[in-house]
Design a protein around this motif. Sequence first.
Motif, PDB file in Angstrom:
ATOM      1  N   ALA A 401       0.893  -1.166   0.000  1.00  0.00           N
ATOM      2  CA  ALA A 401       0.000   0.000   0.000  1.00  0.00           C
ATOM      3  C   ALA A 401       0.924   1.207   0.000  1.00  0.00           C
ATOM      4  CB  ALA A 401      -0.868   0.001   1.245  1.00  0.00           C
ATOM      5  N   SER A 402       0.940   1.903  -1.122  1.00  0.00           N
ATOM      6  CA  SER A 402       1.959   2.939  -1.277  1.00  0.00           C
ATOM      7  C   SER A 402       1.346   4.216  -1.820  1.00  0.00           C
ATOM      8  CB  SER A 402       3.012   2.419  -2.269  1.00  0.00           C
ATOM      9  OG  SER A 402       4.047   3.350  -2.413  1.00  0.00           O
ATOM     10  N   GLN A 403       1.836   5.345  -1.334  1.00  0.00           N
ATOM     11  CA  GLN A 403       1.387   6.614  -1.900  1.00  0.00           C
ATOM     12  C   GLN A 403       2.452   7.174  -2.850  1.00  0.00           C
ATOM     13  OE1 GLN A 403      -1.648   8.035  -1.227  1.00  0.00           O
ATOM     14  NE2 GLN A 403      -1.252   9.654  -2.740  1.00  0.00           N
ATOM     15  N   GLY A 405       5.457   5.537  -3.735  1.00  0.00           N
ATOM     16  CA  GLY A 405       6.309   4.577  -4.436  1.00  0.00           C
ATOM     17  C   GLY A 405       7.267   3.774  -3.576  1.00  0.00           C
ATOM     18  N   THR A 406       7.560   4.217  -2.352  1.00  0.00           N
ATOM     19  CA  THR A 406       8.570   3.494  -1.564  1.00  0.00           C
ATOM     20  C   THR A 406       8.105   2.079  -1.234  1.00  0.00           C
ATOM     21  OG1 THR A 406       8.817   5.631  -0.488  1.00  0.00           O
ATOM     22  CG2 THR A 406      10.180   3.853   0.344  1.00  0.00           C
ATOM     23  N   ALA A 407       6.893   1.978  -0.731  1.00  0.00           N
ATOM     24  CA  ALA A 407       6.387   0.665  -0.328  1.00  0.00           C
ATOM     25  C   ALA A 407       6.322  -0.276  -1.534  1.00  0.00           C
ATOM     26  CB  ALA A 407       5.000   0.815   0.300  1.00  0.00           C
ATOM     27  N   PHE A 451      -0.385   7.672   5.258  1.00  0.00           N
ATOM     28  CA  PHE A 451      -0.493   8.904   4.487  1.00  0.00           C
ATOM     29  C   PHE A 451      -1.485   9.834   5.182  1.00  0.00           C
ATOM     30  CE2 PHE A 451      -1.952  11.113   0.518  1.00  0.00           C
ATOM     31  CZ  PHE A 451      -0.733  11.714   0.233  1.00  0.00           C
ATOM     32  N   GLY A 452      -1.541  11.068   4.696  1.00  0.00           N
ATOM     33  CA  GLY A 452      -2.468  12.036   5.287  1.00  0.00           C
ATOM     34  C   GLY A 452      -2.189  12.212   6.769  1.00  0.00           C
ATOM     35  N   GLU A 453      -3.212  12.126   7.567  1.00  0.00           N
ATOM     36  CA  GLU A 453      -2.994  12.195   9.019  1.00  0.00           C
ATOM     37  C   GLU A 453      -3.286  10.830   9.605  1.00  0.00           C
ATOM     38  OE1 GLU A 453      -5.383  15.537  10.186  1.00  0.00           O
ATOM     39  OE2 GLU A 453      -4.285  16.792   8.781  1.00  0.00           O
ATOM     40  N   LEU A 484       5.755   1.769   6.786  1.00  0.00           N
ATOM     41  CA  LEU A 484       6.574   2.923   6.402  1.00  0.00           C
ATOM     42  C   LEU A 484       5.916   4.195   6.905  1.00  0.00           C
ATOM     43  CD1 LEU A 484       7.470   2.077   2.699  1.00  0.00           C
ATOM     44  CD2 LEU A 484       8.676   1.441   4.789  1.00  0.00           C
ATOM     45  N   GLY A 485       6.693   5.027   7.543  1.00  0.00           N
ATOM     46  CA  GLY A 485       6.134   6.268   8.059  1.00  0.00           C
ATOM     47  C   GLY A 485       7.205   7.288   8.337  1.00  0.00           C
ATOM     48  N   ASP A 486       6.817   8.274   9.077  1.00  0.00           N
ATOM     49  CA  ASP A 486       7.745   9.354   9.363  1.00  0.00           C
ATOM     50  C   ASP A 486       7.400   9.870  10.757  1.00  0.00           C
ATOM     51  OD1 ASP A 486       9.093  11.816   9.492  1.00  0.00           O
ATOM     52  OD2 ASP A 486       9.092  11.949   7.291  1.00  0.00           O
ATOM     53  N   LYS A 487       8.394   9.878  11.635  1.00  0.00           N
ATOM     54  CA  LYS A 487       8.134  10.238  13.026  1.00  0.00           C
ATOM     55  C   LYS A 487       7.717  11.692  13.180  1.00  0.00           C
ATOM     56  CE  LYS A 487      10.460   6.720  15.656  1.00  0.00           C
ATOM     57  NZ  LYS A 487      11.762   6.179  15.987  1.00  0.00           N
ATOM     58  N   ILE A 651      16.828   9.132  -7.783  1.00  0.00           N
ATOM     59  CA  ILE A 651      15.435   9.260  -8.226  1.00  0.00           C
ATOM     60  C   ILE A 651      14.596   8.139  -7.617  1.00  0.00           C
ATOM     61  CG2 ILE A 651      13.969   8.901 -10.265  1.00  0.00           C
ATOM     62  CD1 ILE A 651      16.069  10.572 -11.756  1.00  0.00           C
ATOM     63  N   ARG A 652      13.394   8.476  -7.223  1.00  0.00           N
ATOM     64  CA  ARG A 652      12.483   7.432  -6.765  1.00  0.00           C
ATOM     65  C   ARG A 652      11.237   7.454  -7.635  1.00  0.00           C
ATOM     66  NH1 ARG A 652      10.654   8.480  -1.334  1.00  0.00           N
ATOM     67  NH2 ARG A 652       8.446   8.543  -1.864  1.00  0.00           N
ATOM     68  N   ALA A 653      10.961   6.315  -8.220  1.00  0.00           N
ATOM     69  CA  ALA A 653       9.754   6.243  -9.051  1.00  0.00           C
ATOM     70  C   ALA A 653       8.530   6.398  -8.157  1.00  0.00           C
ATOM     71  CB  ALA A 653       9.708   4.909  -9.772  1.00  0.00           C
ATOM     72  N   ILE A 795       1.133  14.793  -2.414  1.00  0.00           N
ATOM     73  CA  ILE A 795       1.059  15.866  -1.420  1.00  0.00           C
ATOM     74  C   ILE A 795       1.975  15.560  -0.249  1.00  0.00           C
ATOM     75  CG2 ILE A 795      -1.240  16.644  -2.109  1.00  0.00           C
ATOM     76  CD1 ILE A 795      -2.371  15.171   0.217  1.00  0.00           C
ATOM     77  N   TYR A 796       2.394  16.620   0.411  1.00  0.00           N
ATOM     78  CA  TYR A 796       3.415  16.452   1.455  1.00  0.00           C
ATOM     79  C   TYR A 796       3.253  17.481   2.555  1.00  0.00           C
ATOM     80  CZ  TYR A 796       5.143  19.643  -2.145  1.00  0.00           C
ATOM     81  OH  TYR A 796       5.222  20.626  -3.078  1.00  0.00           O
TER      82      TYR A 796
HETATM   83  C1  LIG Z   1       1.419  13.893   2.877  1.00  0.00           C
HETATM   84  C2  LIG Z   1       2.074  12.879   3.709  1.00  0.00           C
HETATM   85  C3  LIG Z   1       1.491  12.492   4.894  1.00  0.00           C
HETATM   86  C4  LIG Z   1       2.104  11.565   5.689  1.00  0.00           C
HETATM   87  N1  LIG Z   1       1.504  11.214   6.861  1.00  0.00           N
HETATM   88  C5  LIG Z   1       2.130  10.321   7.654  1.00  0.00           C
HETATM   89  C6  LIG Z   1       1.549   9.966   8.907  1.00  0.00           C
HETATM   90  O1  LIG Z   1       0.505  10.429   9.278  1.00  0.00           O
HETATM   91  N2  LIG Z   1       2.207   9.091   9.652  1.00  0.00           N
HETATM   92  C7  LIG Z   1       3.405   8.524   9.274  1.00  0.00           C
HETATM   93  O2  LIG Z   1       3.970   7.748  10.008  1.00  0.00           O
HETATM   94  N3  LIG Z   1       3.967   8.843   8.096  1.00  0.00           N
HETATM   95  C8  LIG Z   1       3.382   9.728   7.290  1.00  0.00           C
HETATM   96  N4  LIG Z   1       3.945  10.074   6.110  1.00  0.00           N
HETATM   97  C9  LIG Z   1       5.264   9.538   5.737  1.00  0.00           C
HETATM   98  C10 LIG Z   1       5.167   8.368   4.771  1.00  0.00           C
HETATM   99  O3  LIG Z   1       4.443   7.315   5.249  1.00  0.00           O
HETATM  100  C11 LIG Z   1       6.581   7.909   4.442  1.00  0.00           C
HETATM  101  O4  LIG Z   1       7.207   8.970   3.749  1.00  0.00           O
HETATM  102  C12 LIG Z   1       6.639   6.643   3.646  1.00  0.00           C
HETATM  103  O5  LIG Z   1       7.982   6.274   3.469  1.00  0.00           O
HETATM  104  C13 LIG Z   1       5.977   6.791   2.278  1.00  0.00           C
HETATM  105  O6  LIG Z   1       5.870   5.542   1.641  1.00  0.00           O
HETATM  106  P1  LIG Z   1       5.249   5.429   0.165  1.00  0.00           P
HETATM  107  O7  LIG Z   1       6.227   6.134  -0.711  1.00  0.00           O
HETATM  108  O8  LIG Z   1       5.174   3.987  -0.131  1.00  0.00           O
HETATM  109  O9  LIG Z   1       3.927   6.080   0.179  1.00  0.00           O
HETATM  110  C14 LIG Z   1       3.328  11.008   5.309  1.00  0.00           C
HETATM  111  C15 LIG Z   1       3.916  11.390   4.111  1.00  0.00           C
HETATM  112  C16 LIG Z   1       3.296  12.307   3.317  1.00  0.00           C
HETATM  113  C17 LIG Z   1       3.964  12.699   2.037  1.00  0.00           C
END
Ligand SMILES: Cc1cc2nc3c(=O)[nH]c(=O)nc-3n(C[C@H](O)[C@H](O)[C@H](O)COP(=O)(O)O)c2cc1C
Length: 796
Positions: A401-403, A405-407, A451-453, A484-487, A651-653, A795-796
């Motif tokens: 489940a990827s937004q 591309g990383t996943a 993604f999102g919140e 995958l997430g972001d602290k 580059i990341r696809a 979106i970011y």
């Molecule tokens: C707009 C946006 C919202 C995000 N919201 C969250 C979040 O709520 N919690 C979290 O842990 N990571 C969040 N992330 C970080 C992503 O999960 C992280 O960058 C992940 O590596 C993306 O993987 P993907 O490329 O497969 O989508 C968010 C990233 C973006 C761009």
Amino acid sequence: MDAISPDVVTVQVTGERLTPDAIVKHFRAQREGASVEQITLWPDAERSAQVRLAPPPGERRGETVYINPYSGELLGKIRGEQFFRTVRSLHRWLLIPSEEGGINIGRQITGFSAFALVFFALSGLYLRWPRRALNWRNWFRIDFSLKGRNFYWALHSVIGTWVILMYLLMALTGLTWSYSWFKNGASMVLTGEPVQERRGFGPGGPGGGQGAGGMNREGRAMGGREGGERRGGEGRGGEGRPGSEGGMHQEHVAPVAVDAAWASFVVKAANNYKFASVTIPRSEKDPVMINYVTPGATNDRQRSMISFNALSGELISDQPYKPLEPLGKRIMQGIYELHTGEWFGTPGLIINMTASLLMPLFTITGLLLYLDRRKKKRNSKTAAAGVSNTHTDADYWVVYASQTGTAEQLAWNTATILQSGGIKASVKNIAALDKATLESAKKILFVVSTFGEGEAPDSARAFARKFLKSSLPLNQLQYGILGLGDKRYSDYCAFAAQVEQWLLASGASALFARIDVDNAHEQSIHQWQQQVAGLSGVTSVTAWAAPEYEDWRLQKRELLNAGSVGAGVYRVSLQPPKPGNTHWQAGDILEIKPHNNSELPHREYSIASLPTDGVVDLVVRQAFNEKGELGMGSGWLTALAEVGSEVQARIRANPSFHAPQTNCPMILIGAGTGIAGLRAHLHERYLKDQQQNWLVFGERQRIHDRLFARELDAWKTSGFLTEFDEVYSRDGEGYVQDLLRNKQQQLGEWLDRGAVIYVCGSLSMGAGVQQVLIDILGDAELQQLIDTQRYRRDIY
Ligand SMILES: Cc1cc2nc3c(=O)[nH]c(=O)nc-3n(C[C@H](O)[C@H](O)[C@H](O)COP(=O)(O)O)c2cc1C
Ligand SMILES: Cc1cc2nc3c(=O)[nH]c(=O)nc-3n(C[C@H](O)[C@H](O)[C@H](O)COP(=O)(O)OP(=O)(O)OC[C@H]3O[C@@H](n4cnc5c(N)ncnc54)[C@H](O)[C@@H]3O)c2cc1C
């Protein structure tokens, strides 16, 4: 050849000119035993006379020697004759000699090449057929601002269009000499009859008749031979000379009345000829034939023919050149002229020569295009990492489940490592995961981002709604989860946690503890690798490393919003490590290592350009921390890294933000730096000539914040941007979502026409737009747009 032999083809005028008889006598006095077949004379007083000898036994063509028409002194041959003869043989049969009675391999190769040329010309035409075929610019204009593959393509296709007619003409006419069946077929089509064997001057005589001097003789040799010689192989004679069959080696008798005939001709023609060739009769009974070209002829093969009694000089027949009727016959008669371009006079020759000179360009650009395509195919195969994805009875499903591309990338890599351990593994987008698979699968590895919140990525929304609300009977299932997430976000890896809770509630059991990854941190990813390797018994996971960072050169940095009340927005141009050989597409992301420090987390930026632009353009807004210091990534790119220095990036696809598969209308919505991802798409659509583009852009102040204004205005003026709406919040115009709400009718119309919606920019802007879309379309319809990939976000 005339030009490089002025001492041979021109003479000084010294008294009276010799008559043809006298020329032959002088010639024979100096070349004993030579058999003169033909003399060619020009009205020009300074021009030497040309003598052609009968061919020696076994040869097809006799020598051509020049003689001073005043003194009778032999002047020799013109230079380069042998060279051009060799070139011609190369052109026709690649200098490969014919085996006696056998097939000439060289001629077979040239014949096949002619077919190949027809094939390539026609298939090229089909492939390059522009979508808007009525616009002549699409056919004939080369855009020199293009780079790399697109420039090769433009050269190949546009110049190809300029010359295609010439190539087809050359190839199709050339084939008539390669294959007699082709020639017969062409003759049937054009004249309704099979090929007429012509010997000497038949009714169509002059056109295929005797040669005069220099290069023109080569033409005669080809034109006069027709099919007969072809089939008989080389060296069979048949120069199309009256009575010459079988008498080729016979001694030519000194003329008795050539002078009388010549005198009659000179009176009759009254100097109104370019040159005239007098055939020396072999016996007194033969007529003296003179073929000549009039000054008005478009090429030297438009011969008029006149014959006189050899003894009396009396006129026997007079056949001025006249084109054959109907056109089909004229074409069959003039195949040689069509082949060389001579049919159209000097312009035709020049065009033909230019087209021929361009041939290597097609080979090179065609080859480059082919290699590029092959490489792309290979690259996409490597992206899938050789994973076979066809198992319906997979031991392991790897679900992503990827937004951004990383996943997805990690899922493919996971499958690779499983397969390298001999395990049957298949990759699946979570959007395609159905109940039956869930209930029957033994092992599933989930790679999911948040993604999102704290929400599911867009593509996983349907899955979340459908399955996560209630449990399923999944006792048979063992799972692994990479979150995958972001602290920096408050709901760290929330979607991964949600998936896990649901799996546990459904009775599934964990293969190993969930692994969460902060900002794609490599150590955590390595931990996951080790777990997967353990499952498949693989000890080495080296093939699995994320792509290396490379050194990109910071080529240029430009402030785009001078005077803005907001933070500085910079256009940052980075030159790829391998220019022309670094690939990405609209929607992709550049990951940079701030300060080139491998310890620091990477930062991501939407790419605003295409490989054809030669550089990666980023649109970076300066971020500041609580202390007012420049942000780690944005500070590095917009202020600290020096122009000209190296910046580590890769580059990341980002497949979920790639262009749609079909040519449909596109609504592009973005604010601030969000213009980056949209601009790349607009570039791509412009190159693909995809019309119907509606851009909605928002910023703060019109006066300072119109990013890429000149480019966008030009596109609006040219009509490439069908609609271009701008809203500036600090000018009291509201935000992009407000504009959409005001234009809901138009939005509906565009969606009815199959439009896709692409949103790029900040999370808050994205959320605002999404809310308006839900208000206008309703939840179900928006979900439908997501499921069919008609609503995509970066979106970011
Ligand atoms: C707009 C946006 C919202 C995000 N919201 C969250 C979040 O709520 N919690 C979290 O842990 N990571 C969040 N992330 C970080 C992503 O999960 C992280 O960058 C992940 O590596 C993306 O993987 P993907 O490329 O497969 O989508 C968010 C990233 C973006 C761009
Ligand atoms: C897919 C994607 C595409 C992007 N494209 C662009 C782009 O085209 N242009 C562009 O300018 N930026 C883009 N970004 C944002 C960019 O990656 C950085 O997040 C941004 O430049 C700030 O990073 P920094 O290192 O400069 O700031 P940092 O040093 O990370 O932090 C600066 C300040 O902002 C806060 N902060 C930073 N990021 C977040 C966050 N995500 N959530 C909460 N607080 C945060 C920090 O806590 C700190 O106070 C994109 C991000 C993603 C995920």
